[in-house]
Design an enzyme around this catalytic site. Structure first.
Site, PDB file in Angstrom:
ATOM      1  N   ASP A  46      64.338  70.416  -0.055  1.00 55.96           N
ATOM      2  CA  ASP A  46      65.286  69.313  -0.159  1.00 55.96           C
ATOM      3  C   ASP A  46      64.877  68.199   0.812  1.00 55.96           C
ATOM      4  OD1 ASP A  46      66.784  70.702  -1.976  1.00 55.96           O
ATOM      5  OD2 ASP A  46      68.223  71.457  -0.494  1.00 55.96           O
ATOM      6  N   TYR A  74      63.738  80.750   7.020  1.00 54.43           N
ATOM      7  CA  TYR A  74      64.357  79.468   7.367  1.00 54.43           C
ATOM      8  C   TYR A  74      65.126  79.597   8.672  1.00 54.43           C
ATOM      9  CZ  TYR A  74      63.761  78.321   2.373  1.00 54.43           C
ATOM     10  OH  TYR A  74      63.248  78.096   1.117  1.00 54.43           O
ATOM     11  N   ASP A  88      75.796  70.686   1.637  1.00 53.77           N
ATOM     12  CA  ASP A  88      75.057  70.306   2.836  1.00 53.77           C
ATOM     13  C   ASP A  88      75.611  68.989   3.373  1.00 53.77           C
ATOM     14  OD1 ASP A  88      73.917  68.201   1.349  1.00 53.77           O
ATOM     15  OD2 ASP A  88      72.087  69.305   0.931  1.00 53.77           O
ATOM     16  N   ARG A 195      71.851  76.783   1.319  1.00 55.49           N
ATOM     17  CA  ARG A 195      73.100  76.014   1.185  1.00 55.49           C
ATOM     18  C   ARG A 195      74.211  76.886   0.597  1.00 55.49           C
ATOM     19  NH1 ARG A 195      71.950  71.247  -2.549  1.00 55.49           N
ATOM     20  NH2 ARG A 195      70.142  72.446  -3.186  1.00 55.49           N
TER      21      ARG A 195
END
Length: 304
Positions: A46, A74, A88, A195
């Protein structure tokens, strides 16, 4: 008579993507640096996210589809106290039905309760992707449909969340009021939406939640130690040679001259392979990927 452009140096470029750029933006920058349009990427990030993005240049683009990039890691920050339209920080806030009750619940959040609820997401599970995603619905990306005002409902997808390590659970003050930030490391399969982990945590706690920071630190065998920023690549364009990339990603086997000639034309070989294997020439260059099939080693992709 025009002079043909030289073949770009083939290989992988592992980029530490900055925030604010799309994955396609990164591809465009590397095309200019490499002097070729033949650049592709494996997986996307993203615009808000930073971190590891694997690109192929020249004939090494053919290697991308064979890389085992199914496990990703992550670092993320989840903000509890309110959801957003995109799950987000780039989305519009979703107003809670009872703001006072949510504010009281956020103030009373126990870090151990947060850890326990996150732990329920670990394992193989059905996860509903974020509606603002690249998943196609009847031929169009879900995010495009949402942007056009359509209501999008995505089907759950089977994913595996291998581990969620919680580093910190801390109260923060924001213009919207008191919130709680949860700093985590997530190790998961491809197709997992961090997310959605944030959204589901907020929903399970009854306070709403969304992602405020996301950094991918590893994709398969490629981590931040192999990655270069756009600025670093602009100063010194750095390509990971196909042979070196293969050594990170596959079992490898160096061949003699006779076998090398056979591989160059894709002939089966009388070799015992445990699985998909990179075959290298005597200088360490990548020739092909072979796999065991029907009692012999047979080509999956010849890369010379």
């Amino acid at each position: 008579m025009s002079t043909p452009r030289p073949e770009p140096v083939p290989g992988l470029v592992v980029v530490d993507k900055p925030g604010g750029m799309t994955s396609h933006d990164v591809v465009s920058r590397v095309r200019r640096l490499a002097g070729t349009r033949k650049v592709g990427h494996a997986g996307t990030l993203d615009p808000m996210a930073t971190g590891v993005l694997v690109l192929g240049v020249g004939r090494a683009t053919r290697l991308l589809g064979h890389l085992v990039l199914t496990e990703k890691t992550y670092e993320a920050t989840i903000r509890l106290g309110g959801g957003t339209t995109t799950d987000d920080a780039e989305g519009e806030p979703l107003p809670p039905a009872d703001p006072e009750a949510v504010a009281a619940a956020v103030a009373a959040l126990d870090p151990e309760r947060v850890r326990a609820v996150l732990a329920t997401q670990v394992g193989e599970r059905d996860q509903v992707p974020s509606t603002v995603s690249a998943i196609k619905v009847d031929g169009r990306r879900a995010y495009a449909r949402v942007r056009d005002g359509e209501e999008v409902v995505l089907e759950p997808r089977r994913v595996t969340i291998h581990a969620i390590e919680v580093h910190d659970v801390a109260a923060v003050t924001t213009p919207e009021g008191g919130r709680v930030d949860v700093v985590v490391t997530v190790r998961c399969s491809s197709g997992t939406y961090v997310r959605a982990i944030a959204r589901d945590l907020g929903d399970d706690l009854g306070v709403g939640g969304h992602l405020t920071a996301l950094r991918r630190t590893r994709v398969g065998p490629f981590g931040l130690s192999e990655a270069r920023t756009i600025e670093e690549l602009s100063e010194t364009y750095d390509v990971l040679a196909p042979g070196d990339a293969a050594r990170l990603a596959f079992p490898v086997l160096e061949l003699g001259e006779d076998a090398e000639r056979d591989v160059r034309v894709g002939r089966p070989l009388d070799l015992e392979l445990a699985g998909l294997t990179a075959l290298l020439d005597g200088a360490g260059g990548l020739l092909a990927l072979y796999e065991p099939r029907e009692g012999r080693a047979r080509p999956v992709a010849v890369l010379v």
